[in-house]
Design an enzyme around this catalytic site. Structure first.
Site, PDB file in Angstrom:
ATOM      1  N   ASP A   1      46.942  75.139  63.520  1.00  0.00           N
ATOM      2  CA  ASP A   1      46.070  75.089  64.703  1.00  0.00           C
ATOM      3  C   ASP A   1      45.136  76.306  64.700  1.00  0.00           C
ATOM      4  OD1 ASP A   1      48.047  76.591  67.391  1.00  0.00           O
ATOM      5  OD2 ASP A   1      48.165  76.942  65.228  1.00  0.00           O
ATOM      6  N   ASP A  53      46.320  81.359  61.526  1.00  0.00           N
ATOM      7  CA  ASP A  53      46.326  80.141  60.712  1.00  0.00           C
ATOM      8  C   ASP A  53      45.249  80.230  59.624  1.00  0.00           C
ATOM      9  OD1 ASP A  53      46.782  79.425  63.745  1.00  0.00           O
ATOM     10  OD2 ASP A  53      47.876  77.879  62.615  1.00  0.00           O
ATOM     11  N   ASN A  85      46.397  76.403  69.636  1.00  0.00           N
ATOM     12  CA  ASN A  85      45.552  77.542  70.012  1.00  0.00           C
ATOM     13  C   ASN A  85      44.271  77.064  70.701  1.00  0.00           C
ATOM     14  OD1 ASN A  85      47.111  79.708  69.037  1.00  0.00           O
ATOM     15  ND2 ASN A  85      46.474  79.212  66.947  1.00  0.00           N
ATOM     16  N   PHE A 118      55.061  80.471  71.498  1.00  0.00           N
ATOM     17  CA  PHE A 118      53.991  79.510  71.811  1.00  0.00           C
ATOM     18  C   PHE A 118      54.150  78.176  71.073  1.00  0.00           C
ATOM     19  CE2 PHE A 118      49.817  78.324  73.252  1.00  0.00           C
ATOM     20  CZ  PHE A 118      49.246  77.592  72.222  1.00  0.00           C
ATOM     21  N   ASN A 119      54.306  78.179  69.755  1.00  0.00           N
ATOM     22  CA  ASN A 119      54.325  76.924  68.992  1.00  0.00           C
ATOM     23  C   ASN A 119      55.452  76.007  69.467  1.00  0.00           C
ATOM     24  OD1 ASN A 119      52.139  77.641  67.410  1.00  0.00           O
ATOM     25  ND2 ASN A 119      53.382  78.435  65.729  1.00  0.00           N
ATOM     26  N   HIS A 165      50.918  86.280  62.201  1.00  0.00           N
ATOM     27  CA  HIS A 165      52.121  85.443  62.132  1.00  0.00           C
ATOM     28  C   HIS A 165      52.132  84.460  60.948  1.00  0.00           C
ATOM     29  CE1 HIS A 165      52.900  86.546  66.383  1.00  0.00           C
ATOM     30  NE2 HIS A 165      51.628  86.297  66.583  1.00  0.00           N
ATOM     31  N   ASP A 166      51.158  83.554  60.929  1.00  0.00           N
ATOM     32  CA  ASP A 166      51.278  82.329  60.148  1.00  0.00           C
ATOM     33  C   ASP A 166      51.349  82.509  58.632  1.00  0.00           C
ATOM     34  OD1 ASP A 166      49.211  80.556  62.546  1.00  0.00           O
ATOM     35  OD2 ASP A 166      51.375  80.885  62.472  1.00  0.00           O
TER      36      ASP A 166
HETATM   37  O1  RIB Z   1      53.202  82.491  68.646  1.00  0.00           O
HETATM   38  C1  RIB Z   1      52.354  82.647  67.536  1.00  0.00           C
HETATM   39  C2  RIB Z   1      51.922  81.315  67.021  1.00  0.00           C
HETATM   40  O2  RIB Z   1      51.201  80.617  68.021  1.00  0.00           O
HETATM   41  C3  RIB Z   1      50.955  81.418  65.819  1.00  0.00           C
HETATM   42  O3  RIB Z   1      51.122  80.306  64.988  1.00  0.00           O
HETATM   43  C4  RIB Z   1      49.613  81.378  66.482  1.00  0.00           C
HETATM   44  O4  RIB Z   1      48.594  80.881  65.604  1.00  0.00           O
HETATM   45  C5  RIB Z   1      49.858  80.397  67.583  1.00  0.00           C
HETATM   46  O5  RIB Z   1      49.762  79.089  67.034  1.00  0.00           O
HETATM   47 CA    CA Z   2      49.175  78.903  64.502  1.00  0.00          CA
END
Ligand code: RIB
Ligand code: CA
Length: 326
Positions: A10, A15, A39, A175-176, A249-250
């Protein structure tokens, strides 16, 4: 042999770097990109995936749009579309107009939807494929529900999401996972080997000014774009979370595939909280084995951040056409 990968994402600043790393490194064969709302809207995350591929010269990787929202409708009170972090476009920071003007990237959107691209890629590839989801897990759960037999064509699922500690969107939920807890529950329970890189791991890879300076020193249009992305990402993470540098993160998922020694792993039972008033969307990770539940995932724990950033900088160097260090 390179690892065949489908990236489900996303974009989203982090990403975007997962796309770059997967496309650049010879240990990964990026077969396809599927997008999901998270996102930003799925229209914007799909445009952003196309923009990133265009800017990085990534060609021939089909990009298909997926779910516009979670399996069972929005969780009450959940703030979706993390505009506060990724901006109104989902990739704020760079001025994209000089590249595309008012138009669209030349990199096309595949006419298939994400589900069809996932099915075609899994059935068409001669070996099982690794799925790398870095957004809400709606597309992956939809695939598993509609085509349960295709699990035989999935080598493993290496995802960014959840946390072995606290959340980031609620105190309990990352979040994801929070965007679609039912989808996450399906993924963790599907029987395919799952490796989870949650916030407890991804918060160890922060894009410090030193990292940004290394990228800037490459001196290419792509490295300048990456600096603009990270500068914006740093501003929102500072404003929203008070972080001194933003966690990228990703791409930790892809870095693990390239060099499994970069992140230590432990096996643990993971359950997704679906009904908790205050804890819906939490990944409950039984690191101490107190539940007696059988472990169903590998959990990323300790990260070699230096080795991770070396991979990121090298990917941007290669894709951007910068010379090797003299
Ligand atoms: O919580 C972080 C995640 O949520 C990452 O993948 C960021 O891109 C959002 O998608
Ligand atoms: Ca992401």
């Amino acid at each position: 042999m390179p690892v065949p990968v489908i990236l489900d994402c996303d974009p989203g600043h982090d990403d975007a770097f997962a796309i770059l790393l997967a496309a650049a490194h010879p240990s990964v064969d990026l077969l396809a990109i599927t997008t999901v709302a998270g996102n930003q809207s799925v229209e914007k995350t799909t445009l952003n995936a196309r923009r990133v591929c265009e800017a990085a010269g990534i060609r021939g990787v089909p990009i298909a749009a997926g779910a516009a929202g979670p399996l069972h409708g929005r969780s009450e009170g959940v703030q979706l579309l993390a505009e506060n972090i990724h901006g109104g476009s989902g990739l704020d920071g760079p001025d994209w107009r000089p590249t595309f003007g008012a138009g669209e990237p030349a990199v096309p959107q595949d006419p298939r939807d994400a589900l069809a691209l996932l099915v075609d890629t899994l059935t068409g590839h001669p070996a099982p494929v690794t799925l790398v989801p870095t957004g809400p897990l709606t597309n992956i759960a939809t695939l598993l529900l509609a085509y349960p037999r295709l699990t035989a064509r999935i080598e493993r699922i290496v995802l960014m999401g959840g946390s072995a500690e606290r959340g980031n969107t609620t105190p309990a939920a990352e979040f994801n996972i929070l965007c679609d807890p039912e989808a996450a529950d399906i993924v963790f329970g599907c029987g395919v080997p799952v490796t989870m890189f949650g916030l407890n791991a991804t918060h160890q890879v922060r894009a410090t000014p030193e990292v940004v300076a290394r990228l800037a020193a490459l001196g290419t249009p792509l490295s300048r774009l990456c600096v603009e992305l990270l500068t914006y990402f740093a501003s929102t993470y500072r404003e929203v979370y008070g972080f001194d540098a933003p966690p990228l993160h990703d791409p930790l998922t892809v870095a693990h595939l390239i060099d499994p020694s970069l992140v230590s792993l432990v096996r643990a039972a993971v359950r997704v909280e679906l009904t908790g008033t205050w804890t819906r969307g939490a990944t409950v990770v039984d690191l101490d084995g107190v539940t007696g539940l059988a472990p169903n995932a590998e959990i990323g724990m300790e990260v070699d951040a230096g080795g991770f950033w070396d991979l990121i900088v090298e990917a941007v160097r290669v894709l951007g056409g910068a010379p090797e260090r003299p």
